[in-house]
Design a protein around this motif. Structure first.
Motif, PDB file in Angstrom:
ATOM      1  N   LYS A  55      70.328 -24.886   5.875  1.00  0.00           N
ATOM      2  CA  LYS A  55      69.634 -25.751   6.853  1.00  0.00           C
ATOM      3  C   LYS A  55      68.548 -24.964   7.598  1.00  0.00           C
ATOM      4  CE  LYS A  55      72.319 -28.594   9.398  1.00  0.00           C
ATOM      5  NZ  LYS A  55      73.547 -29.014  10.096  1.00  0.00           N
ATOM      6  N   ILE A  56      68.846 -23.721   7.921  1.00  0.00           N
ATOM      7  CA  ILE A  56      67.862 -22.881   8.635  1.00  0.00           C
ATOM      8  C   ILE A  56      66.677 -22.563   7.726  1.00  0.00           C
ATOM      9  CG2 ILE A  56      67.513 -20.552   9.610  1.00  0.00           C
ATOM     10  CD1 ILE A  56      70.356 -20.783  10.801  1.00  0.00           C
ATOM     11  N   ARG A  57      66.998 -22.238   6.460  1.00  0.00           N
ATOM     12  CA  ARG A  57      65.911 -21.909   5.509  1.00  0.00           C
ATOM     13  C   ARG A  57      65.042 -23.143   5.233  1.00  0.00           C
ATOM     14  NH1 ARG A  57      70.449 -19.251   2.143  1.00  0.00           N
ATOM     15  NH2 ARG A  57      70.624 -17.223   3.163  1.00  0.00           N
ATOM     16  N   ALA A  58      65.678 -24.314   5.244  1.00  0.00           N
ATOM     17  CA  ALA A  58      64.944 -25.548   4.942  1.00  0.00           C
ATOM     18  C   ALA A  58      63.847 -25.829   5.970  1.00  0.00           C
ATOM     19  CB  ALA A  58      65.909 -26.729   4.870  1.00  0.00           C
ATOM     20  N   VAL A  59      63.984 -25.276   7.162  1.00  0.00           N
ATOM     21  CA  VAL A  59      62.938 -25.488   8.174  1.00  0.00           C
ATOM     22  C   VAL A  59      62.117 -24.206   8.389  1.00  0.00           C
ATOM     23  CG1 VAL A  59      64.082 -27.407   9.339  1.00  0.00           C
ATOM     24  CG2 VAL A  59      64.589 -25.064  10.070  1.00  0.00           C
ATOM     25  N   GLY A  60      62.181 -23.327   7.372  1.00  0.00           N
ATOM     26  CA  GLY A  60      61.309 -22.147   7.390  1.00  0.00           C
ATOM     27  C   GLY A  60      61.882 -20.929   8.069  1.00  0.00           C
ATOM     28  N   GLY A  61      63.157 -20.976   8.451  1.00  0.00           N
ATOM     29  CA  GLY A  61      63.775 -19.819   9.108  1.00  0.00           C
ATOM     30  C   GLY A  61      64.346 -18.838   8.101  1.00  0.00           C
ATOM     31  N   GLU A  62      64.738 -17.661   8.600  1.00  0.00           N
ATOM     32  CA  GLU A  62      65.357 -16.646   7.736  1.00  0.00           C
ATOM     33  C   GLU A  62      66.812 -16.496   8.139  1.00  0.00           C
ATOM     34  OE1 GLU A  62      62.982 -13.157   7.252  1.00  0.00           O
ATOM     35  OE2 GLU A  62      64.583 -12.082   6.200  1.00  0.00           O
ATOM     36  N   ALA A  63      67.716 -16.620   7.158  1.00  0.00           N
ATOM     37  CA  ALA A  63      69.148 -16.563   7.472  1.00  0.00           C
ATOM     38  C   ALA A  63      69.898 -15.732   6.448  1.00  0.00           C
ATOM     39  CB  ALA A  63      69.722 -17.978   7.513  1.00  0.00           C
ATOM     40  N   LEU A  64      70.938 -15.054   6.945  1.00  0.00           N
ATOM     41  CA  LEU A  64      71.781 -14.190   6.111  1.00  0.00           C
ATOM     42  C   LEU A  64      73.232 -14.579   6.366  1.00  0.00           C
ATOM     43  CD1 LEU A  64      72.063 -11.483   4.445  1.00  0.00           C
ATOM     44  CD2 LEU A  64      72.122 -10.309   6.665  1.00  0.00           C
ATOM     45  N   VAL A  65      74.055 -14.634   5.313  1.00  0.00           N
ATOM     46  CA  VAL A  65      75.462 -14.960   5.553  1.00  0.00           C
ATOM     47  C   VAL A  65      76.330 -13.706   5.427  1.00  0.00           C
ATOM     48  CG1 VAL A  65      75.151 -17.324   4.745  1.00  0.00           C
ATOM     49  CG2 VAL A  65      76.047 -15.605   3.171  1.00  0.00           C
ATOM     50  N   CYS A  66      77.294 -13.576   6.308  1.00  0.00           N
ATOM     51  CA  CYS A  66      78.184 -12.413   6.359  1.00  0.00           C
ATOM     52  C   CYS A  66      79.631 -12.895   6.451  1.00  0.00           C
ATOM     53  CB  CYS A  66      77.874 -11.560   7.579  1.00  0.00           C
ATOM     54  SG  CYS A  66      76.179 -11.018   7.703  1.00  0.00           S
ATOM     55  N   PRO A  67      80.260 -13.187   5.316  1.00  0.00           N
ATOM     56  CA  PRO A  67      81.663 -13.614   5.395  1.00  0.00           C
ATOM     57  C   PRO A  67      82.536 -12.448   5.874  1.00  0.00           C
ATOM     58  CG  PRO A  67      80.675 -14.116   3.248  1.00  0.00           C
ATOM     59  CD  PRO A  67      79.748 -13.174   3.948  1.00  0.00           C
ATOM     60  N   ALA A  68      83.255 -12.644   6.948  1.00  0.00           N
ATOM     61  CA  ALA A  68      84.119 -11.586   7.495  1.00  0.00           C
ATOM     62  C   ALA A  68      85.050 -12.203   8.527  1.00  0.00           C
ATOM     63  CB  ALA A  68      83.278 -10.490   8.163  1.00  0.00           C
ATOM     64  N   ASP A  69      86.165 -11.500   8.742  1.00  0.00           N
ATOM     65  CA  ASP A  69      87.105 -11.916   9.793  1.00  0.00           C
ATOM     66  C   ASP A  69      86.856 -11.015  10.998  1.00  0.00           C
ATOM     67  OD1 ASP A  69      89.460 -12.218  11.432  1.00  0.00           O
ATOM     68  OD2 ASP A  69      90.506 -13.035   9.686  1.00  0.00           O
ATOM     69  N   VAL A  70      86.605 -11.593  12.163  1.00  0.00           N
ATOM     70  CA  VAL A  70      86.277 -10.766  13.337  1.00  0.00           C
ATOM     71  C   VAL A  70      87.435  -9.864  13.763  1.00  0.00           C
ATOM     72  CG1 VAL A  70      84.477 -12.267  14.302  1.00  0.00           C
ATOM     73  CG2 VAL A  70      86.868 -12.634  14.968  1.00  0.00           C
ATOM     74  N   ARG A  71      88.652 -10.139  13.250  1.00  0.00           N
ATOM     75  CA  ARG A  71      89.802  -9.288  13.589  1.00  0.00           C
ATOM     76  C   ARG A  71      89.795  -7.975  12.820  1.00  0.00           C
ATOM     77  NH1 ARG A  71      93.936 -14.304  12.842  1.00  0.00           N
ATOM     78  NH2 ARG A  71      92.398 -14.715  11.221  1.00  0.00           N
ATOM     79  N   ASP A  72      88.945  -7.898  11.808  1.00  0.00           N
ATOM     80  CA  ASP A  72      88.880  -6.725  10.934  1.00  0.00           C
ATOM     81  C   ASP A  72      87.651  -5.897  11.325  1.00  0.00           C
ATOM     82  OD1 ASP A  72      88.436  -4.929   8.875  1.00  0.00           O
ATOM     83  OD2 ASP A  72      88.812  -6.374   7.265  1.00  0.00           O
ATOM     84  N   TYR A  73      87.875  -4.824  12.111  1.00  0.00           N
ATOM     85  CA  TYR A  73      86.728  -4.071  12.642  1.00  0.00           C
ATOM     86  C   TYR A  73      85.831  -3.540  11.524  1.00  0.00           C
ATOM     87  CZ  TYR A  73      83.610  -0.928  14.926  1.00  0.00           C
ATOM     88  OH  TYR A  73      82.451  -0.332  15.345  1.00  0.00           O
ATOM     89  N   ASP A  74      86.440  -3.000  10.480  1.00  0.00           N
ATOM     90  CA  ASP A  74      85.618  -2.411   9.410  1.00  0.00           C
ATOM     91  C   ASP A  74      84.725  -3.464   8.752  1.00  0.00           C
ATOM     92  OD1 ASP A  74      86.724   0.015   9.954  1.00  0.00           O
ATOM     93  OD2 ASP A  74      88.180  -0.038   8.303  1.00  0.00           O
ATOM     94  N   ALA A  75      85.270  -4.665   8.583  1.00  0.00           N
ATOM     95  CA  ALA A  75      84.471  -5.746   7.975  1.00  0.00           C
ATOM     96  C   ALA A  75      83.319  -6.156   8.899  1.00  0.00           C
ATOM     97  CB  ALA A  75      85.371  -6.948   7.685  1.00  0.00           C
ATOM     98  N   VAL A  76      83.586  -6.195  10.198  1.00  0.00           N
ATOM     99  CA  VAL A  76      82.534  -6.568  11.158  1.00  0.00           C
ATOM    100  C   VAL A  76      81.457  -5.480  11.187  1.00  0.00           C
ATOM    101  CG1 VAL A  76      82.048  -6.995  13.606  1.00  0.00           C
ATOM    102  CG2 VAL A  76      84.098  -7.972  12.565  1.00  0.00           C
ATOM    103  N   ASP A  77      81.905  -4.236  11.182  1.00  0.00           N
ATOM    104  CA  ASP A  77      80.958  -3.108  11.208  1.00  0.00           C
ATOM    105  C   ASP A  77      80.075  -3.132   9.956  1.00  0.00           C
ATOM    106  OD1 ASP A  77      80.033  -0.717  12.491  1.00  0.00           O
ATOM    107  OD2 ASP A  77      81.008   0.413  10.888  1.00  0.00           O
ATOM    108  N   LYS A  78      80.699  -3.419   8.824  1.00  0.00           N
ATOM    109  CA  LYS A  78      79.935  -3.504   7.561  1.00  0.00           C
ATOM    110  C   LYS A  78      78.901  -4.633   7.641  1.00  0.00           C
ATOM    111  CE  LYS A  78      80.923  -3.958   2.593  1.00  0.00           C
ATOM    112  NZ  LYS A  78      80.932  -5.371   2.258  1.00  0.00           N
ATOM    113  N   ALA A  79      79.321  -5.757   8.204  1.00  0.00           N
ATOM    114  CA  ALA A  79      78.398  -6.902   8.338  1.00  0.00           C
ATOM    115  C   ALA A  79      77.224  -6.538   9.252  1.00  0.00           C
ATOM    116  CB  ALA A  79      79.148  -8.109   8.895  1.00  0.00           C
ATOM    117  N   VAL A  80      77.502  -5.849  10.333  1.00  0.00           N
ATOM    118  CA  VAL A  80      76.429  -5.464  11.266  1.00  0.00           C
ATOM    119  C   VAL A  80      75.432  -4.530  10.559  1.00  0.00           C
ATOM    120  CG1 VAL A  80      75.925  -4.117  13.356  1.00  0.00           C
ATOM    121  CG2 VAL A  80      77.747  -5.818  13.386  1.00  0.00           C
ATOM    122  N   HIS A  81      75.954  -3.615   9.765  1.00  0.00           N
ATOM    123  CA  HIS A  81      75.059  -2.717   9.019  1.00  0.00           C
ATOM    124  C   HIS A  81      74.186  -3.495   8.032  1.00  0.00           C
ATOM    125  CE1 HIS A  81      77.292   0.634  10.737  1.00  0.00           C
ATOM    126  NE2 HIS A  81      76.309   1.404  10.312  1.00  0.00           N
TER     127      HIS A  81
END
Ligand code: HXC
Ligand code: NAP
Length: 273
Positions: A55-81
């Motif tokens: 939906k964001i790309r359809a109106v010209g925006g830039e979007a990235l998806v990061c599937p992760a569970d916020v309870r998993d610090y390593d997964a969140v850190d990887k997503a931030v990187h």
């Protein structure tokens, strides 16, 4: 509702929104994109994130998806990187990921309590901690989404209330520690917001009253109506924009005055505890 902010307010900025795959988080991610920010969406369900990103790309925006569970610090850190590598920077973190259900304290399991605190509160710390190194470089800002249950004693909500109260305290502590790095940390506490999963879970028939009777949830709101997702987005935009440059450590209530009058119809559920 059109935004009261001029489009392009956040041009060149990059944002990460946890819980961005639905509801209020989806609205916030979309409004940040409309204002020109590149947006990354974090949640557990890839399909939900992809739908919002499309939906964001359809109106010209830039979007990235990061599937992760916020309870998993390593997964969140990887997503931030990943976000920082893709966008080259990170200016804005919004933590909207949360879990909630109605449950009497006397029968709520320890694991049920822990699950909500883990997602809401520990998830907020995990995302903030992982993002700090990047936010420091941009003198960026964090907005945590809390709820009026953080301060209003509310039956069947001890888990969510404790988690959200914890987030509001964490918001103030991080605001103090990180002010010297130019990183601002604030929270937005919505009241009842129409068309959301939160309302579907917290306003079941038991709390809605008898068929045909005025909605007791709505009657409890001093402004006389439920809020909209767009109204929550406007508060977030204010806090992350230059308009909020001298605001840190605050929780901005966007609740139509709900917290002024206590738990209202939730009190009728007390007997279920
Ligand atoms: C009592 C419940 C329960 C319920 C789950 N549990 N649902 N207890 N009543 N309705 C218990 C389970 O029995 C289990 O404990 C423990 O919680 C963990 O459950 P899981 O299903 O294993 O957890 P998980 O898969 O991690 O799911 C987390 C969840 C789920 C919170 C339970 O509902 C979820 O994923 N929610 C995300 C979406 C959501 O909630 N959106 C609304 C946000 S709105 P045992 O002991 O059996 O192992 C919101 C409103 C604003 O937050 C106001 C807030 C203050
Ligand atoms: P929602 O649509 O269910 O949003 C919650 C999001 O968090 C979902 O997209 C969910 O996606 C994600 N999430 C849940 N657990 C997660 C986890 N462990 N890791 C990563 N992501 C996770 O609910 P909402 O009603 O819009 O609520 C959004 C925010 O507003 C929440 O913080 C809520 O407490 C707050 N709030 C809502 C209201 C209201 O009236 N709705 C009132 C006050 C406060 P996945 O399940 O795919 O992970």
């Amino acid at each position: 509702m059109a935004s009261a902010f001029l489009p392009g307010l956040l041009a060149g900025r990059a944002a990460l929104v946890t819980g961005g795959g639905s509801g209020i988080g989806e609205g916030i991610a979309s409004s940040l994109a409309v204002q020109g920010a590149k947006v990354a969406l974090l949640g557990r369900t890839r399909e939900k994130l992809e739908r919002v990103a499309e939906k964001i790309r359809a109106v010209g925006g830039e979007a990235l998806v990061c599937p992760a569970d916020v309870r998993d610090y390593d997964a969140v850190d990887k997503a931030v990187h990943e976000v920082a590598a893709r966008f080259g920077r990170l200016d804005i973190l919004v933590h909207g990921a949360a879990g909630n259900f109605l449950a009497p304290a006397a029968s709520l399991s320890a694991n049920g309590f822990r699950a909500v605190v883990d997602i809401d509160l520990c998830g907020s710390f995990n995302a903030s901690r992982a993002a700090f190194a990047w936010l420091e470089k941009t003198r960026g800002s964090i907005v945590n989404i809390t709820a009026t249950q953080a301060t209003v004693p509310t039956p069947l909500q001890c888990h969510a209330g404790a988690a959200k109260a914890g987030i509001e305290k964490l918001t103030r502590d991080l605001a103090l520690e990180w002010a010297r790095f130019g990183v601002r940390v604030n929270a937005v506490a919505p009241g009842p917001i129409e068309g959301t999963e939160g309302m579907r879970r917290l306003a079941p028939p038991g709390i809605k009253g008898a068929e045909g009777a005025p909605d007791p949830m709505k009657a409890r709101v001093p402004l006389g109506r439920f809020g909209t997702i767009e109204e929550v987005c406007e508060a977030v935009l204010f806090l992350v924009s230059p308009a909020g440059a001298f605001v840190t450590g605050t929780t901005l209530l966007v609740d139509g005055g709900t917290s002024l009058v206590g738990a209202g119809p939730f009190l009728d559920l007390m007997s279920q505890g």
